[in-house]
Motif scaffolding. Sequence first.
Motif, PDB file in Angstrom:
ATOM      1  N   ALA A  88      64.408 -15.253  17.025  1.00 34.33           N
ATOM      2  CA  ALA A  88      63.335 -14.303  17.338  1.00 34.33           C
ATOM      3  C   ALA A  88      62.743 -13.578  16.123  1.00 34.33           C
ATOM      4  O   ALA A  88      61.527 -13.376  16.088  1.00 34.33           O
ATOM      5  CB  ALA A  88      63.830 -13.286  18.370  1.00 34.33           C
ATOM      6  N   PRO A  89      63.521 -13.190  15.125  1.00 31.58           N
ATOM      7  CA  PRO A  89      62.890 -12.512  13.982  1.00 31.58           C
ATOM      8  C   PRO A  89      61.912 -13.396  13.204  1.00 31.58           C
ATOM      9  O   PRO A  89      61.108 -12.892  12.420  1.00 31.58           O
ATOM     10  CB  PRO A  89      64.084 -12.135  13.090  1.00 31.58           C
ATOM     11  CG  PRO A  89      65.265 -12.129  13.996  1.00 31.58           C
ATOM     12  CD  PRO A  89      64.986 -13.179  15.025  1.00 31.58           C
ATOM     13  N   PHE A  90      61.971 -14.700  13.446  1.00 34.78           N
ATOM     14  CA  PHE A  90      61.169 -15.637  12.663  1.00 34.78           C
ATOM     15  C   PHE A  90      60.185 -16.449  13.495  1.00 34.78           C
ATOM     16  O   PHE A  90      59.381 -17.184  12.942  1.00 34.78           O
ATOM     17  CB  PHE A  90      62.104 -16.617  11.929  1.00 34.78           C
ATOM     18  CG  PHE A  90      63.234 -15.931  11.224  1.00 34.78           C
ATOM     19  CD1 PHE A  90      63.013 -15.273  10.029  1.00 34.78           C
ATOM     20  CD2 PHE A  90      64.505 -15.909  11.775  1.00 34.78           C
ATOM     21  CE1 PHE A  90      64.048 -14.618   9.378  1.00 34.78           C
ATOM     22  CE2 PHE A  90      65.540 -15.261  11.135  1.00 34.78           C
ATOM     23  CZ  PHE A  90      65.313 -14.608   9.933  1.00 34.78           C
ATOM     24  N   PHE A  93      57.799 -17.059  20.991  1.00 31.43           N
ATOM     25  CA  PHE A  93      57.992 -17.899  22.169  1.00 31.43           C
ATOM     26  C   PHE A  93      56.658 -18.498  22.590  1.00 31.43           C
ATOM     27  O   PHE A  93      55.649 -17.808  22.694  1.00 31.43           O
ATOM     28  CB  PHE A  93      58.580 -17.060  23.310  1.00 31.43           C
ATOM     29  CG  PHE A  93      58.736 -17.820  24.593  1.00 31.43           C
ATOM     30  CD1 PHE A  93      59.754 -18.729  24.759  1.00 31.43           C
ATOM     31  CD2 PHE A  93      57.854 -17.609  25.644  1.00 31.43           C
ATOM     32  CE1 PHE A  93      59.909 -19.434  25.949  1.00 31.43           C
ATOM     33  CE2 PHE A  93      57.991 -18.294  26.834  1.00 31.43           C
ATOM     34  CZ  PHE A  93      59.023 -19.211  26.984  1.00 31.43           C
ATOM     35  N   GLU A  94      56.651 -19.813  22.861  1.00 31.01           N
ATOM     36  CA  GLU A  94      55.437 -20.509  23.285  1.00 31.01           C
ATOM     37  C   GLU A  94      55.555 -21.056  24.710  1.00 31.01           C
ATOM     38  O   GLU A  94      54.557 -21.307  25.344  1.00 31.01           O
ATOM     39  CB  GLU A  94      55.118 -21.658  22.330  1.00 31.01           C
ATOM     40  CG  GLU A  94      54.754 -21.201  20.921  1.00 31.01           C
ATOM     41  CD  GLU A  94      53.400 -20.528  20.839  1.00 31.01           C
ATOM     42  OE1 GLU A  94      52.448 -21.023  21.486  1.00 31.01           O
ATOM     43  OE2 GLU A  94      53.284 -19.516  20.133  1.00 31.01           O
ATOM     44  N   GLU A 104      58.849 -22.837  20.269  1.00 33.08           N
ATOM     45  CA  GLU A 104      58.537 -21.611  19.540  1.00 33.08           C
ATOM     46  C   GLU A 104      57.659 -21.958  18.345  1.00 33.08           C
ATOM     47  O   GLU A 104      57.727 -23.065  17.824  1.00 33.08           O
ATOM     48  CB  GLU A 104      59.828 -20.934  19.057  1.00 33.08           C
ATOM     49  CG  GLU A 104      60.680 -20.445  20.201  1.00 33.08           C
ATOM     50  CD  GLU A 104      62.099 -20.087  19.785  1.00 33.08           C
ATOM     51  OE1 GLU A 104      62.621 -19.115  20.321  1.00 33.08           O
ATOM     52  OE2 GLU A 104      62.666 -20.809  18.939  1.00 33.08           O
ATOM     53  N   GLU A 105      56.861 -21.013  17.945  1.00 31.99           N
ATOM     54  CA  GLU A 105      55.996 -21.147  16.775  1.00 31.99           C
ATOM     55  C   GLU A 105      56.552 -20.232  15.693  1.00 31.99           C
ATOM     56  O   GLU A 105      57.017 -19.124  15.977  1.00 31.99           O
ATOM     57  CB  GLU A 105      54.570 -20.732  17.148  1.00 31.99           C
ATOM     58  CG  GLU A 105      53.555 -20.924  16.064  1.00 31.99           C
ATOM     59  CD  GLU A 105      53.304 -22.392  15.756  1.00 31.99           C
ATOM     60  OE1 GLU A 105      53.036 -22.695  14.585  1.00 31.99           O
ATOM     61  OE2 GLU A 105      53.376 -23.230  16.676  1.00 31.99           O
ATOM     62  N   VAL A 106      56.494 -20.693  14.452  1.00 31.25           N
ATOM     63  CA  VAL A 106      56.932 -19.860  13.336  1.00 31.25           C
ATOM     64  C   VAL A 106      56.015 -18.646  13.277  1.00 31.25           C
ATOM     65  O   VAL A 106      54.797 -18.776  13.316  1.00 31.25           O
ATOM     66  CB  VAL A 106      56.896 -20.656  12.014  1.00 31.25           C
ATOM     67  CG1 VAL A 106      57.236 -19.768  10.838  1.00 31.25           C
ATOM     68  CG2 VAL A 106      57.854 -21.832  12.086  1.00 31.25           C
TER      69      VAL A 106
END
Length: 175
Positions: A88-90, A93-94, A104-106
């Motif tokens: 999550a810090p990086f 959610f997609e 997930e997207e960066v």
Amino acid sequence: MSVTEKVGSWARNQQEQYAHGEQRPLAGLLGAMGVYGALTTAGAAALRASGRPLPERVPLGDALLLTVGTFRLARTIAKDPVTSPLRAPFTRFEGASGEAEIAEEVRSHGGWKHAVGELVTCPFCLAQWIGTGFVLSYVAAPRATRLAGLVMTMVAGADALQFAYDELQSEVTDS
């Protein structure tokens, strides 16, 4: 111009020529390679200092067990909903991307956070780190490593059985 300024100028020039205007985290990726190299070197040095001999060969069964374990652990870290707090810090959610996996997207573009985001969302990238950990652990504590590898191999086998069961169930109920 000092050596530091020349190196910095050269690095910026390489970034521009490589990225074609895209935000590519080359410095962060270089840092990740440095961390990997340092951890691998430290692990190898610790093994050497312990006096543990390297195995002459790894039995095929152990190699297969740790290979499947590496695959499953890399996917668990990179794609499993339960490990999303680690990413999550990086990442952002997609949505769902498959059975019990999320996309997930960066989140951060550029720098070390972007590099870490790319690493923790890529099971192919994580496999090298995890495989190296398994190998170092296998030399240090083969029995414990086999057990850890066995757990992840069992999860991978259970996943395959879940997919096979779902497919069979669909064939039976759709006919």
